[in-house]
Design a protein around this motif. Sequence first.
Motif, short mmCIF file in Angstrom:
data_model
loop_
_atom_site.label_atom_id
_atom_site.label_comp_id
_atom_site.label_asym_id
_atom_site.label_seq_id
_atom_site.Cartn_x
_atom_site.Cartn_y
_atom_site.Cartn_z
N LYS A 81 0.82 -1.23 0.00
CA LYS A 81 0.00 0.00 0.00
C LYS A 81 0.84 1.27 0.00
CE LYS A 81 -4.30 -1.52 2.06
NZ LYS A 81 -5.17 -1.44 3.23
N GLN A 82 2.13 1.13 0.34
CA GLN A 82 2.96 2.33 0.51
C GLN A 82 3.16 3.10 -0.79
OE1 GLN A 82 6.53 0.76 2.28
NE2 GLN A 82 5.63 0.64 4.33
N ARG A 83 3.55 2.41 -1.85
CA ARG A 83 3.91 3.12 -3.08
C ARG A 83 2.74 3.89 -3.70
NH1 ARG A 83 4.60 2.81 -8.62
NH2 ARG A 83 6.38 4.09 -9.27
N PRO A 84 1.53 3.26 -3.81
CA PRO A 84 0.43 4.04 -4.40
C PRO A 84 0.14 5.34 -3.65
CG PRO A 84 -0.19 1.73 -4.20
CD PRO A 84 1.15 1.87 -3.54
N ILE A 85 0.20 5.32 -2.33
CA ILE A 85 -0.08 6.52 -1.56
C ILE A 85 1.03 7.55 -1.76
CG2 ILE A 85 -0.38 7.46 0.77
CD1 ILE A 85 -1.73 4.80 1.50
N ALA A 86 2.28 7.07 -1.78
CA ALA A 86 3.40 7.98 -1.99
C ALA A 86 3.32 8.61 -3.38
CB ALA A 86 4.73 7.23 -1.83
N LEU A 87 2.94 7.78 -4.36
CA LEU A 87 2.85 8.27 -5.74
C LEU A 87 1.75 9.32 -5.89
CD1 LEU A 87 3.95 7.89 -8.62
CD2 LEU A 87 2.16 6.20 -9.00
N GLU A 88 0.61 9.03 -5.27
CA GLU A 88 -0.50 9.99 -5.30
C GLU A 88 -0.07 11.32 -4.67
OE1 GLU A 88 -5.09 9.45 -4.16
OE2 GLU A 88 -3.79 9.83 -2.45
N THR A 89 0.70 11.22 -3.61
CA THR A 89 1.18 12.43 -2.94
C THR A 89 2.10 13.22 -3.86
OG1 THR A 89 1.08 11.25 -0.85
CG2 THR A 89 2.38 13.28 -0.88
N LEU A 90 3.00 12.49 -4.51
CA LEU A 90 3.95 13.15 -5.41
C LEU A 90 3.25 13.75 -6.62
CD1 LEU A 90 7.02 13.55 -5.38
CD2 LEU A 90 7.26 11.48 -6.74
N GLU A 91 2.18 13.10 -7.07
CA GLU A 91 1.51 13.57 -8.29
C GLU A 91 0.41 14.60 -8.05
OE1 GLU A 91 0.29 10.08 -10.45
OE2 GLU A 91 2.28 9.87 -11.36
N ILE A 92 -0.20 14.60 -6.88
CA ILE A 92 -1.28 15.55 -6.64
C ILE A 92 -0.93 16.60 -5.58
CG2 ILE A 92 -3.67 15.84 -5.86
CD1 ILE A 92 -4.35 13.24 -7.04
N TYR A 93 -0.48 16.13 -4.43
CA TYR A 93 -0.29 17.06 -3.32
C TYR A 93 0.96 17.92 -3.47
CZ TYR A 93 -4.25 14.87 -1.08
OH TYR A 93 -5.51 14.43 -0.80
#
Length: 471
Positions: free
Chosen positions: A131-143
């Motif tokens: 679960k770690q990478r998808p959340i990190a990726l979403e953070t990098l791409e949106i937040y």
Amino acid sequence: MVFDYANEKHLGQLRKTGDPYITHSLNIAHTLAGWGLDQTSIEAGLLHDLPEMSGISIEEIEKKFGVELADLVDGVNLVGQVRLRGSRDMEFLENLRKMFVHMAKDLRAVLIRLADRRHNILTLYGLPIIKQRPIALETLEIYVPLAERMGMGKLKSELEDLTFPYVYPEEYKWVTEIAGPHFKHSIENVPESINRIRLQMSKHGIVAQIDGRPKHKYSLYRKLMRPEINQDIGKIHDLIAVRIITKDAASCYSALGVLHQYWKPVPFLGISDFIAQPKPNGYQSIHTKVFDHRGNIIEIQIRSEEMHVQAEFGPAAHFAYSIAKSSGASTDKLEEGTSFKVGNKFDWVKQLVGWKDQMFSEKEAIKDFSLDALSHHIYVFSPKGDVYDLPENSTPVDYAFNVHSSLGFFIQTAKINDRIATVDAKLKSGDVVEIIKTKKSKSPNKNWLRFVKTHKAKLEIKKALEKVGGV
Ligand code: MN
């Protein structure tokens, strides 16, 4: 009391790290207080997960604590529904748009979500690896792009560096390895340079705070990947950027003058004056690259205290500043600081919100919208010095349509930094772009659709082609 209520309702709930759930709410409240946000925001930070975790309704919060706090908690929860991974495209677009609608109404909901995300990333290790990478990726791409466009420099770098190893583990290892010796060299040499600058400034009676800050790893990685750097770390001169923070804007220029008497600016790398021409997100500073006493090239950033706070905290800085000055501040200043309505600096938010139904049914709009909202942005100048904010890889055609819709119909060719360029050339930050105009307006070229990056250019070109039956 709000804390007692939150504490009671979260009682017995644990974070994935094993900590009591309330530690999450407290961390957010603490971050928001650090950003200088108002009491309602801090309270909303404490309550934000009650609807999801404890089934507490917004009505219940309203009954207990009033409508303002309840509205804000509601807003935070709506903003939180923006999902990139695992959501269908249209749903993602709709959620993203909702977020911007909220931003336009009340920035605080988005600021609270950013503080929430920051803590979730700090504690990402508690989640299962899958679960770690998808959340990190979403953070990098949106937040991260969101923080960047809001001018929250500190949060942006923090989120980038925290997510970098999760999203790009190989690249992270590579940067760490090649940068190691260079950082060591800088760390050994920069303190001596800083001492010399301190001496120069005090000799000339300039009051300033001077320090060095190692470059963040993710921004170093992005810089290494630029074509003109071509992975050559020897070409990067701000591994440790030195900052001179002065009392006011005028002292920035005095400091620059003193500095250049001692250490000459590097020809062609030169000076960028973002005080005279702020970046579209409001960032102000003077950047100059100089040869120091050893002949090493170092980058020095000069800004005032107020510019510094603005660069680190973005919109939250308004608020922090007005609290700091509250007794002496004029009414104007206070109103500006305490209302969280979107100001002029956030025209892009209004623009995105204004898109609405215009292109909504088209599948392509999804790509455009995310690109305009979330891609890295560059800023370019008109020949008169006006600044325009465009997505990365924009071209002179994008520039023309974004300056004025009609300018796009007079494109003969373009000049970039006074040199003739093709209309599909990729613009870089700091470029001066000039459109050489045709005498009469002409229909846009169908092929332009292949390379334009902005929604605005695409829309205008399509509209014009439809009119002449060219599509
Ligand atoms: Mn949360």
